[in-house]
Design a protein around this motif. Structure first.
Motif, short mmCIF file in Angstrom:
data_model
loop_
_atom_site.label_atom_id
_atom_site.label_comp_id
_atom_site.label_asym_id
_atom_site.label_seq_id
_atom_site.Cartn_x
_atom_site.Cartn_y
_atom_site.Cartn_z
N GLY A 111 -13.65 -16.54 12.15
CA GLY A 111 -12.32 -17.11 12.26
C GLY A 111 -11.77 -17.70 10.98
O GLY A 111 -10.68 -18.24 10.95
N GLN A 112 -12.52 -17.60 9.90
CA GLN A 112 -12.06 -18.15 8.63
C GLN A 112 -11.73 -17.03 7.65
O GLN A 112 -12.40 -16.00 7.64
N PRO A 113 -10.71 -17.23 6.82
CA PRO A 113 -10.42 -16.24 5.77
C PRO A 113 -11.51 -16.27 4.72
O PRO A 113 -12.31 -17.20 4.65
N SER A 114 -11.55 -15.25 3.89
CA SER A 114 -12.56 -15.19 2.85
C SER A 114 -12.22 -16.10 1.68
O SER A 114 -11.10 -16.60 1.56
N ASP A 115 -13.24 -16.31 0.81
CA ASP A 115 -12.96 -16.94 -0.47
C ASP A 115 -12.06 -16.02 -1.30
O ASP A 115 -12.02 -14.80 -1.07
N THR A 116 -11.36 -16.58 -2.27
CA THR A 116 -10.61 -15.81 -3.25
C THR A 116 -11.03 -16.29 -4.64
O THR A 116 -11.71 -17.29 -4.78
N GLY A 117 -10.61 -15.57 -5.68
CA GLY A 117 -10.96 -15.99 -7.02
C GLY A 117 -10.90 -14.86 -8.02
O GLY A 117 -10.15 -13.89 -7.84
N LEU A 118 -11.73 -14.93 -9.06
CA LEU A 118 -11.74 -13.96 -10.15
C LEU A 118 -13.14 -13.42 -10.40
O LEU A 118 -14.13 -14.13 -10.20
N ILE A 119 -13.20 -12.16 -10.84
CA ILE A 119 -14.43 -11.57 -11.35
C ILE A 119 -14.13 -11.11 -12.77
O ILE A 119 -13.27 -10.25 -12.98
N VAL A 125 -15.96 2.15 -15.09
CA VAL A 125 -16.85 1.01 -14.90
C VAL A 125 -18.26 1.55 -14.66
O VAL A 125 -18.48 2.37 -13.76
N GLU A 126 -19.19 1.11 -15.47
CA GLU A 126 -20.56 1.60 -15.36
C GLU A 126 -21.37 0.74 -14.39
O GLU A 126 -21.25 -0.48 -14.36
N LYS A 127 -22.19 1.41 -13.60
CA LYS A 127 -23.14 0.71 -12.75
C LYS A 127 -24.09 -0.08 -13.63
O LYS A 127 -24.56 0.41 -14.65
N GLY A 128 -24.34 -1.32 -13.28
CA GLY A 128 -25.23 -2.17 -14.07
C GLY A 128 -24.50 -3.12 -14.99
O GLY A 128 -25.12 -3.97 -15.62
N GLN A 129 -23.16 -2.97 -15.10
CA GLN A 129 -22.39 -3.88 -15.94
C GLN A 129 -22.41 -5.29 -15.35
O GLN A 129 -22.34 -5.49 -14.15
N GLN A 130 -22.50 -6.28 -16.24
CA GLN A 130 -22.56 -7.67 -15.82
C GLN A 130 -21.16 -8.25 -15.64
O GLN A 130 -20.23 -7.92 -16.37
N VAL A 131 -21.03 -9.12 -14.63
CA VAL A 131 -19.76 -9.78 -14.35
C VAL A 131 -20.01 -11.26 -14.05
O VAL A 131 -21.11 -11.66 -13.66
N HIS A 132 -18.95 -12.04 -14.22
CA HIS A 132 -18.99 -13.47 -13.94
C HIS A 132 -18.04 -13.76 -12.79
O HIS A 132 -16.87 -13.38 -12.84
N LEU A 133 -18.52 -14.42 -11.75
CA LEU A 133 -17.74 -14.67 -10.54
C LEU A 133 -17.26 -16.12 -10.52
O LEU A 133 -18.05 -17.04 -10.75
N LEU A 134 -15.97 -16.31 -10.22
CA LEU A 134 -15.39 -17.65 -10.12
C LEU A 134 -14.59 -17.75 -8.83
O LEU A 134 -13.61 -17.03 -8.64
N VAL A 135 -15.00 -18.63 -7.95
CA VAL A 135 -14.33 -18.83 -6.66
C VAL A 135 -13.23 -19.87 -6.80
O VAL A 135 -13.41 -20.89 -7.48
N ASP A 136 -12.09 -19.62 -6.15
CA ASP A 136 -11.01 -20.62 -6.13
C ASP A 136 -11.50 -21.85 -5.37
O ASP A 136 -11.84 -21.77 -4.19
N GLU A 137 -11.51 -22.97 -6.05
CA GLU A 137 -12.03 -24.19 -5.42
C GLU A 137 -11.22 -24.63 -4.19
O GLU A 137 -11.80 -25.02 -3.18
N PRO A 138 -9.86 -24.58 -4.23
CA PRO A 138 -9.13 -25.00 -3.02
C PRO A 138 -9.50 -24.19 -1.78
O PRO A 138 -9.63 -24.75 -0.69
#
Length: 257
Positions: A49-57, A92-105
């Motif tokens: 019943g809750q929406p997902s997180d949002t943010g940036l990768i 986009v290559e498989k194995g590439q590294q990413v940084h995840l940032l979730v919207d705090e609100p």
């Protein structure tokens, strides 16, 4: 989908807002949206019943940024849907590294981090892992004439249930003592969209009258099938019974509000 289950970093720390991950796949889904699959994630998917997180990768070693607008889980694999900010990478290559940032609100809204609770079921989900009972199975929260209950995968030995029942009750009431006010209302779809930040999850039919939770000044949140009697100001909780059957454990409870 032939991918291993996504490691869920928020199970380690529910208030974690950043993490590192490795790309497994980037593709266009059948509905036209861009989907990103990672080996791990800190983004909580839509559910219960809750929406997902949002943010940036953010893509390591480049200026590419993927704006996460929706997150879903299917067969243990988490799919991040969104759009690229500015230009998109040609490949986009498989194995590439990413940084995840979730919207705090949004995370505060979804996790009730600011000492706020959204339902008795959500409260139990937060407490179960602390007493060694794992996490609730998404969507498994019910209200029957014999009392509300939640259930989760995994069987606890009958001999341990009484101890776990007491431990869970202590954890739940400790969290309740830090709780905050919850407002619930059933409103027209358009009004619910405004209360929830301008849009509703696609599982809520247009033209319906969704039930919406509002926590203080935070944006509203559609609460799906959660019962109104389950989301008033919770004062205390009593775990009345824990019962194991067919690979699932049911926790029956009563609340004072």
């Amino acid at each position: 989908m032939d991918y291993p289950p996504t490691k869920l970093d928020y199970h380690v720390d529910m208030f974690k807002l950043q993490s590192q991950a490795t790309i497994l796949s980037l593709f266009k889904a059948e509905d036209g949206r861009i989907a990103l699959i990672l080996d791990s994630t800190v983004f909580h998917p839509q559910g219960g019943g809750q929406p997902s997180d949002t943010g940036l990768i953010e893509f390591a070693g480049s200026d590419f940024k993927f704006s996460v607008q929706d997150v879903r889980s299917k067969d243990g694999i988490v799919l991040h849907y969104g759009v690229f900010e500015g230009s998109a990478p040609e490949d986009v290559e498989k194995g590439q590294q990413v940084h995840l940032l979730v919207d705090e609100p949004r995370r505060i809204l979804n996790s009730r981090q600011d000492k706020k609770l959204h339902s008795a079921g959500h409260l139990l989900d937060l407490c179960m892992q602390k007493v060694g009972l794992g996490h609730l199975e998404p969507g498994k929260g019910y209200h029957f004439p014999d009392g509300p209950f939640v259930e989760y995968k995994g069987v606890v030995a009958q001999a341990e249930l009484l101890v776990k029942q007491k431990e869970l009750e202590v954890e739940a009431n400790e969290m309740i003592s830090k709780g905050g006010k919850v407002y619930a209302a059933i409103v027209p779809y358009e009004e619910a969209s405004v209360l929830c930040g301008g849009s509703l999850p696609d599982y809520i039919p247009k033209g319906s009258t969704p039930r919406v939770l509002r926590l203080g000044e935070n944006p509203g949140c559609p609460c799906g099938g959660t019962h109104v009697s389950d989301i008033s100001d919770i004062i205390s909780m009593k775990i009345t019974q824990m019962r194991t059957k067919k690979g699932m454990t049911k926790v029956f409870y009563t609340i004072a509000s």
